[in-house]
Design a protein around this motif. Structure first.
Motif, PDB file in Angstrom:
ATOM      1  N   ALA A  49      26.668 -18.778 -38.065  1.00  0.00           N
ATOM      2  CA  ALA A  49      25.861 -17.585 -38.245  1.00  0.00           C
ATOM      3  C   ALA A  49      25.833 -16.570 -37.577  1.00  0.00           C
ATOM      4  O   ALA A  49      27.150 -16.346 -36.770  1.00  0.00           O
ATOM      5  CB  ALA A  49      24.243 -18.184 -37.741  1.00  0.00           C
ATOM      6  N   ASN A  56      19.652 -11.833 -39.196  1.00  0.00           N
ATOM      7  CA  ASN A  56      20.058 -12.531 -38.637  1.00  0.00           C
ATOM      8  C   ASN A  56      20.647 -13.229 -40.136  1.00  0.00           C
ATOM      9  O   ASN A  56      19.570 -13.348 -41.290  1.00  0.00           O
ATOM     10  CB  ASN A  56      19.405 -13.634 -37.764  1.00  0.00           C
ATOM     11  CG  ASN A  56      18.944 -13.440 -36.744  1.00  0.00           C
ATOM     12  OD1 ASN A  56      19.567 -12.777 -36.282  1.00  0.00           O
ATOM     13  ND2 ASN A  56      18.310 -13.845 -35.592  1.00  0.00           N
ATOM     14  N   ASN A  57      22.027 -13.818 -40.230  1.00  0.00           N
ATOM     15  CA  ASN A  57      22.278 -14.461 -41.430  1.00  0.00           C
ATOM     16  C   ASN A  57      22.632 -15.900 -40.512  1.00  0.00           C
ATOM     17  O   ASN A  57      23.588 -16.231 -39.559  1.00  0.00           O
ATOM     18  CB  ASN A  57      23.225 -13.866 -42.122  1.00  0.00           C
ATOM     19  CG  ASN A  57      22.840 -12.382 -42.194  1.00  0.00           C
ATOM     20  OD1 ASN A  57      22.406 -12.068 -43.276  1.00  0.00           O
ATOM     21  ND2 ASN A  57      23.208 -11.653 -41.619  1.00  0.00           N
ATOM     22  N   TYR A  58      22.714 -16.224 -41.695  1.00  0.00           N
ATOM     23  CA  TYR A  58      22.979 -18.703 -41.528  1.00  0.00           C
ATOM     24  C   TYR A  58      23.702 -19.271 -42.508  1.00  0.00           C
ATOM     25  O   TYR A  58      23.077 -18.952 -43.534  1.00  0.00           O
ATOM     26  CB  TYR A  58      21.629 -19.038 -40.811  1.00  0.00           C
ATOM     27  CG  TYR A  58      20.946 -18.820 -39.599  1.00  0.00           C
ATOM     28  CD1 TYR A  58      19.769 -18.293 -39.761  1.00  0.00           C
ATOM     29  CD2 TYR A  58      20.951 -19.189 -38.912  1.00  0.00           C
ATOM     30  CE1 TYR A  58      19.560 -17.561 -39.228  1.00  0.00           C
ATOM     31  CE2 TYR A  58      20.487 -18.834 -37.333  1.00  0.00           C
ATOM     32  CZ  TYR A  58      19.376 -17.795 -37.741  1.00  0.00           C
ATOM     33  OH  TYR A  58      19.021 -17.169 -36.704  1.00  0.00           O
ATOM     34  N   LYS A  63      21.057 -23.801 -41.649  1.00  0.00           N
ATOM     35  CA  LYS A  63      19.438 -23.089 -41.803  1.00  0.00           C
ATOM     36  C   LYS A  63      18.595 -23.675 -41.249  1.00  0.00           C
ATOM     37  O   LYS A  63      18.334 -25.312 -42.105  1.00  0.00           O
ATOM     38  CB  LYS A  63      19.465 -22.433 -43.082  1.00  0.00           C
ATOM     39  CG  LYS A  63      19.932 -21.514 -43.458  1.00  0.00           C
ATOM     40  CD  LYS A  63      19.507 -20.879 -45.005  1.00  0.00           C
ATOM     41  CE  LYS A  63      20.414 -19.512 -45.383  1.00  0.00           C
ATOM     42  NZ  LYS A  63      19.859 -19.004 -46.710  1.00  0.00           N
ATOM     43  N   PHE A  66      19.891 -24.266 -36.667  1.00  0.00           N
ATOM     44  CA  PHE A  66      20.052 -23.498 -35.668  1.00  0.00           C
ATOM     45  C   PHE A  66      19.797 -21.977 -36.055  1.00  0.00           C
ATOM     46  O   PHE A  66      19.049 -21.312 -36.451  1.00  0.00           O
ATOM     47  CB  PHE A  66      21.472 -22.927 -36.092  1.00  0.00           C
ATOM     48  CG  PHE A  66      22.996 -24.532 -36.044  1.00  0.00           C
ATOM     49  CD1 PHE A  66      21.732 -25.558 -35.587  1.00  0.00           C
ATOM     50  CD2 PHE A  66      23.974 -24.008 -35.778  1.00  0.00           C
ATOM     51  CE1 PHE A  66      23.529 -27.063 -34.941  1.00  0.00           C
ATOM     52  CE2 PHE A  66      24.791 -25.160 -35.370  1.00  0.00           C
ATOM     53  CZ  PHE A  66      23.923 -26.575 -36.154  1.00  0.00           C
ATOM     54  N   THR A  67      19.296 -21.342 -34.370  1.00  0.00           N
ATOM     55  CA  THR A  67      19.022 -19.921 -34.211  1.00  0.00           C
ATOM     56  C   THR A  67      19.954 -19.254 -33.581  1.00  0.00           C
ATOM     57  O   THR A  67      20.396 -19.754 -32.324  1.00  0.00           O
ATOM     58  CB  THR A  67      17.487 -20.353 -33.111  1.00  0.00           C
ATOM     59  OG1 THR A  67      16.833 -20.879 -34.076  1.00  0.00           O
ATOM     60  CG2 THR A  67      16.589 -18.806 -33.630  1.00  0.00           C
ATOM     61  N   ILE A  68      20.610 -17.980 -33.563  1.00  0.00           N
ATOM     62  CA  ILE A  68      20.935 -17.017 -32.917  1.00  0.00           C
ATOM     63  C   ILE A  68      20.338 -15.571 -32.995  1.00  0.00           C
ATOM     64  O   ILE A  68      19.399 -15.461 -33.439  1.00  0.00           O
ATOM     65  CB  ILE A  68      22.213 -16.443 -34.696  1.00  0.00           C
ATOM     66  CG1 ILE A  68      23.295 -16.178 -33.695  1.00  0.00           C
ATOM     67  CG2 ILE A  68      21.480 -15.523 -35.197  1.00  0.00           C
ATOM     68  CD1 ILE A  68      24.094 -14.886 -34.434  1.00  0.00           C
ATOM     69  N   LEU A  79      23.566 -19.347 -29.211  1.00  0.00           N
ATOM     70  CA  LEU A  79      23.104 -19.829 -30.654  1.00  0.00           C
ATOM     71  C   LEU A  79      22.621 -21.261 -29.700  1.00  0.00           C
ATOM     72  O   LEU A  79      23.504 -22.430 -29.500  1.00  0.00           O
ATOM     73  CB  LEU A  79      24.680 -20.511 -31.307  1.00  0.00           C
ATOM     74  CG  LEU A  79      24.468 -21.469 -32.520  1.00  0.00           C
ATOM     75  CD1 LEU A  79      23.995 -19.979 -33.606  1.00  0.00           C
ATOM     76  CD2 LEU A  79      25.875 -22.271 -33.120  1.00  0.00           C
TER      77      LEU A  79
END
Length: 114
Positions: A49, A56-58, A63, A66-68, A79
């Motif tokens: 990510a 934000n890119n994953y 996808k 996860f969350t950045i 993360l």
């Protein structure tokens, strides 16, 4: 000396959650772009990510799970990893850059048991 220090790794059962942190120190500048990479055993390091230009890119594999995020006031990136799978087991590395200067953390181990 600029340093990126990861924390938050550990052992968790499949379906569990972990939150990784990456704190930048040794600079008064905010990291321009930041990202999380991981390296699984016998695999190349891969992008998980990233926050680039505020977006934000994953990777497709994370996808929806996860969350950045980043907190510029603390020059820190996070993360949040939910619904972890055994295939998420890897050493997770923090990356950041200030202009053309790039920095890597030392890595933190994430192990997911089935």
């Amino acid at each position: 000396q600029v340093q990126l220090v990861e924390s938050g790794g550990g052992l968790v059962q499949a379906g569990g959650s972990l939150r990784l942190s990456c704190a930048a120190s040794g600079t008064r500048f905010i990291m321009h772009n930041m990202a999380w990479y991981r390296q699984r055993p016998e695999n190349q390091r891969e992008l998980v990510a990233a926050i680039i230009g505020g977006r934000n890119n994953y990777a497709d594999s994370v996808k929806g799970r996860f969350t950045i995020a980043r907190e510029n006031a603390k020059n820190t990136m996070y993360l949040q990893m939910n619904a972890l799978k055994p295939e998420d087991t890897a050493v997770y590395y923090c990356y950041g850059n200030i202009g053309s200067q790039t920095y890597w953390g030392q890595g933190t181990q994430v192990s997911v048991s089935s």
